[in-house]
Design a protein around this motif. Structure first.
Motif, PDB file in Angstrom:
ATOM      1  N   THR A   5       0.738  23.747 -13.892  1.00  0.00           N
ATOM      2  CA  THR A   5       1.105  24.371 -12.628  1.00  0.00           C
ATOM      3  C   THR A   5       1.978  23.390 -11.856  1.00  0.00           C
ATOM      4  O   THR A   5       2.321  22.314 -12.367  1.00  0.00           O
ATOM      5  N   LEU A   6       2.377  23.747 -10.650  1.00  0.00           N
ATOM      6  CA  LEU A   6       3.167  22.851  -9.816  1.00  0.00           C
ATOM      7  C   LEU A   6       2.267  21.795  -9.189  1.00  0.00           C
ATOM      8  O   LEU A   6       1.097  22.036  -8.911  1.00  0.00           O
ATOM      9  N   LYS A   7       2.841  20.628  -8.904  1.00  0.00           N
ATOM     10  CA  LYS A   7       2.085  19.595  -8.195  1.00  0.00           C
ATOM     11  C   LYS A   7       1.923  19.937  -6.722  1.00  0.00           C
ATOM     12  O   LYS A   7       0.962  19.527  -6.086  1.00  0.00           O
ATOM     13  N   ASP A   8       2.883  20.664  -6.166  1.00  0.00           N
ATOM     14  CA  ASP A   8       2.851  20.986  -4.745  1.00  0.00           C
ATOM     15  C   ASP A   8       3.676  22.245  -4.505  1.00  0.00           C
ATOM     16  O   ASP A   8       4.300  22.783  -5.425  1.00  0.00           O
ATOM     17  N   GLU A  22      17.856  37.739   5.106  1.00  0.00           N
ATOM     18  CA  GLU A  22      17.571  36.328   4.917  1.00  0.00           C
ATOM     19  C   GLU A  22      16.114  36.217   4.477  1.00  0.00           C
ATOM     20  O   GLU A  22      15.206  36.648   5.188  1.00  0.00           O
ATOM     21  N   ILE A  23      15.899  35.626   3.317  1.00  0.00           N
ATOM     22  CA  ILE A  23      14.587  35.653   2.664  1.00  0.00           C
ATOM     23  C   ILE A  23      14.089  34.243   2.404  1.00  0.00           C
ATOM     24  O   ILE A  23      14.865  33.324   2.114  1.00  0.00           O
ATOM     25  N   GLU A  24      12.775  34.100   2.475  1.00  0.00           N
ATOM     26  CA  GLU A  24      12.121  32.830   2.164  1.00  0.00           C
ATOM     27  C   GLU A  24      11.092  33.077   1.073  1.00  0.00           C
ATOM     28  O   GLU A  24      10.254  33.976   1.188  1.00  0.00           O
ATOM     29  N   VAL A  25      11.131  32.276   0.015  1.00  0.00           N
ATOM     30  CA  VAL A  25      10.176  32.402  -1.079  1.00  0.00           C
ATOM     31  C   VAL A  25       9.539  31.045  -1.320  1.00  0.00           C
ATOM     32  O   VAL A  25      10.228  30.019  -1.353  1.00  0.00           O
ATOM     33  N   THR A  26       8.206  31.044  -1.450  1.00  0.00           N
ATOM     34  CA  THR A  26       7.458  29.802  -1.630  1.00  0.00           C
ATOM     35  C   THR A  26       6.659  29.874  -2.926  1.00  0.00           C
ATOM     36  O   THR A  26       5.949  30.847  -3.184  1.00  0.00           O
ATOM     37  N   PHE A  27       6.788  28.837  -3.736  1.00  0.00           N
ATOM     38  CA  PHE A  27       6.076  28.731  -5.010  1.00  0.00           C
ATOM     39  C   PHE A  27       4.932  27.738  -4.829  1.00  0.00           C
ATOM     40  O   PHE A  27       5.147  26.611  -4.375  1.00  0.00           O
ATOM     41  N   LYS A  28       3.722  28.158  -5.203  1.00  0.00           N
ATOM     42  CA  LYS A  28       2.531  27.350  -4.961  1.00  0.00           C
ATOM     43  C   LYS A  28       1.754  27.101  -6.257  1.00  0.00           C
ATOM     44  O   LYS A  28       1.785  27.928  -7.177  1.00  0.00           O
ATOM     45  N   PRO A  29       1.030  25.981  -6.314  1.00  0.00           N
ATOM     46  CA  PRO A  29       0.155  25.743  -7.473  1.00  0.00           C
ATOM     47  C   PRO A  29      -0.916  26.836  -7.565  1.00  0.00           C
ATOM     48  O   PRO A  29      -1.291  27.446  -6.563  1.00  0.00           O
ATOM     49  N   ALA A  30      -1.408  27.064  -8.778  1.00  0.00           N
ATOM     50  CA  ALA A  30      -2.450  28.075  -9.005  1.00  0.00           C
ATOM     51  C   ALA A  30      -3.391  27.570 -10.086  1.00  0.00           C
ATOM     52  O   ALA A  30      -3.016  26.743 -10.921  1.00  0.00           O
ATOM     53  N   PRO A  31      -4.645  28.067 -10.109  1.00  0.00           N
ATOM     54  CA  PRO A  31      -5.634  27.589 -11.099  1.00  0.00           C
ATOM     55  C   PRO A  31      -5.331  28.082 -12.505  1.00  0.00           C
ATOM     56  O   PRO A  31      -4.468  28.942 -12.716  1.00  0.00           O
TER      57      PRO A  31
END
Length: 460
Positions: A5-8, A22-31
């Motif tokens: 997964t991602l570190k942060d 105008e769009i904002e997308v955030t990628f987050k760690p997951a189990p």
């Protein structure tokens, strides 16, 4: 290989290709075992959509996943970057009905992943291993996708258009390690002749010369071309001058073919597992890509666990001598010939069935069939090797059945068969108690299965 997964977290901002927002997308760690999930944080109940092939609801000009009335489009570039980077688990939060188009490629996603870092997780990756040829085709478009066995995920893409500038092109990715430099920078492309229809359909409101390759290869009147330029808010162009209308040069001579390959990877990410196989794509598109991904998803659902790969020439993890050191069983009750794979959570063993097995003398003389209870015993011995291999001084311990559940026998086992056992721990080893699930295969077929509980006891 472990899951990743991602570190942060990381966040990207930009214009939506189709909505113009105008769009904002955030990628987050997951189990572990989370997969890819997309959350619409702009909606009141923040619904979550699993990014899987069966949830694709539209493939007209990009891949659109949906759940009820909630949709998210243009997800393929972001998912391709995750998939090629080896990330298995990620929660994606977006505040609109699509991902931002950015520069029309996956390059910014890849840069963000590299800057954020990748975190290895505790559980093994679960690959989709291609064992037989899978092919889908569309006679109307001439599209055809062929998936073949291979040691890694590789793609060959061939495109054809009725166009002087890209009549036919090809692109190849022999290793996902090449994705960041050779595939990710390839931008999406569109023909000027298509723009008016797309605009009339309410699409590409955010399209411009910075986020797509625009190909002008059929002359229009100056008025028509000026009207399109004004709608896109880009400089007007001389209608007599054909060619590419972009603000920057092509990243590669075959950039359109590379972008089609990028789209394929994004669409294959929707199977939910990393692939070991080679995909040959002729005239690919999101529709046929999704057709193949859905077929793979059906195969995954039908086969809870894929058959282990058995290379008869490979050096075993445990040979018969090592097995005899760990297990107290001896002729005629030692039911495992060798171990070909072992991780922290599962083990794969092999038993070659010969006509000289002593149980065939009475079961049955005229029609020799291996007793089902001995198949379960062989599974248990294989599982015992997994548990004992985790202990110090394993030769001082033995494993004993406590319980057997959910036993099923699907096919006969006869002389000449090779049984492959895959036994996996279903819970942590606690107080000397191990719960396991075992499957026996002959080739690609499940022959028998069982859940069992065993106790590990120190010998006196």
């Amino acid at each position: 290989m472990k899951q990743n997964t991602l570190k942060d977290n990381f966040t990207l901002r930009g214009t939506g290709l189709h909505t113009g927002l105008e769009i904002e997308v955030t990628f987050k760690p997951a189990p572990v075992d989370h997969g890819y999930k997309i959350k619409r944080i702009d909606l009141e109940d923040q619904p979550v959509i699993e990014a899987l092939a069966e949830n694709v609801v539209n493939t007209q000009r990009g891949t659109v996943v949906g759940k009820g009335d909630v949709v998210v489009s243009t997800i393929e570039h972001g998912l391709a970057a995750l998939y090629a980077s080896g990330i298995d688990n990620c929660l994606i939060e977006v505040n609109a009905s699509e991902f931002p188009i950015l520069d029309g490629s996956a390059a910014e996603y890849v840069r963000a992943i590299l800057a954020t870092g990748i975190q290895e997780q505790e559980k093994e990756k679960d690959y989709y291993i291609v064992r037989n040829k899978i092919e889908v085709s569309d006679p109307e478009t001439g599209s055809k996708l062929t998936l073949l066995p291979d040691d890694a995920f590789c793609v060959n893409s061939f495109i054809e258009f009725d166009s002087y500038y890209i009549p036919n092109q090809s692109a190849t990715m022999d290793s996902v390690t090449d994705f960041g430099t050779e595939i990710a920078p390839a931008r999406t492309f569109v023909f000027v002749r298509e723009i008016q229809k797309l605009r009339q359909s309410g699409l590409i409101k955010g399209g411009n010369l910075d986020n797509a390759i625009v190909i002008y290869e059929r002359k229009l009147s100056q008025n028509e071309l000026d009207e399109i330029a004004d709608e896109l808010n880009v400089p007007r162009h001389n209608a007599e001058e054909l060619g590419y209308l972009n603000n920057r040069e092509l990243a590669f001579p075959n950039e359109p073919a590379r972008h089609k390959l990028l789209d394929i990877i994004g669409d294959m990410a929707l199977i939910g597992k990393p692939i070991k196989g080679r995909l040959i794509a002729i005239r690919p598109g999101h529709k046929i890509n999704n057709h193949l991904a859905r077929l793979i998803r059906k195969d995954i659902k039908l086969n809870e666990v894929q058959p282990p790969v058995y290379d008869v020439t490979a050096e075993p993890v445990m040979d018969n001598n090592r097995i005899r050191e760990l297990l107290p069983h001896r002729y005629p009750f030692l039911m495992v010939d060798k171990i070909i794979q072992m991780t922290d959570n599962y083990i794969v063993g092999v038993k070659n069935i010969t006509t000289n097995e002593p149980f065939f003398m009475g079961h049955f003389p005229q029609e020799p069939v291996m007793p089902g209870v001995l198949q379960i015993e062989a599974m248990a011995q294989t599982g015992g090797l997994l548990v004992l291999g985790r202990l110090d001084e394993p030769e001082r311990y033995s494993t004993y059945f406590l319980k057997i559940d959910n036993v099923k026998f699907r096919h006969k086992v006869v002389p000449g068969d090779t049984l492959i056992f895959r036994v996996e721990l279903t819970s942590e080893l606690r107080r000397g108690i191990a719960t396991m699930r075992g499957l026996a295969f002959i080739g690609d077929k499940v022959i028998s299965e069982a859940d069992f509980t065993a106790q590990i006891i120190k010998n006196k």
